[in-house]
Write a protein that holds these residues in place. Sequence first.
Motif, PDB file in Angstrom:
ATOM      1  N   ARG A   1       0.820  -1.198  -0.086  1.00  8.58           N
ATOM      2  CA  ARG A   1       0.076   0.118  -0.015  1.00  8.58           C
ATOM      3  C   ARG A   1       0.955   0.969   0.104  1.00  8.58           C
ATOM      4  NH1 ARG A   1      -2.347   3.044   4.447  1.00  8.58           N
ATOM      5  NH2 ARG A   1      -1.240   1.680   5.693  1.00  8.58           N
ATOM      6  N   PRO A   2       0.676   2.100  -0.872  1.00 13.02           N
ATOM      7  CA  PRO A   2       1.496   3.422  -0.961  1.00 13.02           C
ATOM      8  C   PRO A   2       1.642   4.176   0.366  1.00 13.02           C
ATOM      9  CG  PRO A   2       0.051   3.351  -2.737  1.00 13.02           C
ATOM     10  CD  PRO A   2      -0.404   2.158  -1.998  1.00 13.02           C
ATOM     11  N   GLN A   3       2.442   4.770   0.708  1.00 11.69           N
ATOM     12  CA  GLN A   3       2.627   5.478   2.022  1.00 11.69           C
ATOM     13  C   GLN A   3       3.123   6.784   1.795  1.00 11.69           C
ATOM     14  OE1 GLN A   3       5.583   3.198   4.223  1.00 11.69           O
ATOM     15  NE2 GLN A   3       4.234   1.639   4.954  1.00 11.69           N
ATOM     16  N   LEU A   4       2.811   7.651   2.775  1.00  7.34           N
ATOM     17  CA  LEU A   4       3.022   9.165   2.273  1.00  7.34           C
ATOM     18  C   LEU A   4       4.640   9.300   2.062  1.00  7.34           C
ATOM     19  CD1 LEU A   4       2.379  12.108   2.024  1.00  7.34           C
ATOM     20  CD2 LEU A   4       2.562  12.237   4.680  1.00  7.34           C
ATOM     21  N   THR A   5       5.425   8.721   3.000  1.00  8.47           N
ATOM     22  CA  THR A   5       6.897   8.667   3.049  1.00  8.47           C
ATOM     23  C   THR A   5       7.335   8.392   1.773  1.00  8.47           C
ATOM     24  OG1 THR A   5       6.963   6.680   4.235  1.00  8.47           O
ATOM     25  CG2 THR A   5       7.098   8.880   5.612  1.00  8.47           C
ATOM     26  N   SER A   6       6.921   7.154   1.133  1.00  6.32           N
ATOM     27  CA  SER A   6       7.718   6.562   0.085  1.00  6.32           C
ATOM     28  C   SER A   6       7.204   7.361  -1.253  1.00  6.32           C
ATOM     29  CB  SER A   6       7.340   5.241  -0.381  1.00  6.32           C
ATOM     30  OG  SER A   6       5.695   5.000  -0.398  1.00  6.32           O
TER      31      SER A   6
END
Length: 172
Positions: A65-70
């Motif tokens: 799941r995409p994360q803000l940091t990545s």
Amino acid sequence: MALMRLSGGARAAIPLRSGLRCVCLSTTVRTESNSKWVGLIDDQDFFKKNEQHKRPMSPHLTIYRPQLTSMLSITHRGTGVALTGAISIAGITLGFGPEPLSFYLDFLQTLPAPLIFTGKFLLAWPFTYHTANGVRHLAWDGLYGFDLGSLYKSGWFVLSLSIVSAGGIACL
């Protein structure tokens, strides 16, 4: 210093960490320790070995799941590449193009105001984002903001600041 055996019985000294010995058999380097060697042997193929062990192919990015940091990290790299490309293309076009700068400026003045605002925003946002996120990275270099809460707060702040400042620049 560890000794390394080369093919033909020759030995070579190689500095290694933590008391490991490095043994070189032909062109394959292997470290010896108390654990069993599980790497590839010269006659093995990576994909065949994984098939034999019934290992699935790694799904890479498709399962995460995409994360803000990545996403901010990927965007930072993308804006850096986009800025480099845009500045290079603009410089080459203006320096060696068939038309002078005044030609392009006259063309831009014929466009409707909403299109000009959108274009200015799209040109300004990569610059403002990359700059704000670069300052965030400088804070990290000073070892500030590494706890998870600070990472997300600074990430949302950088994103918000970049959008607001790009909108301000587009209004000029």
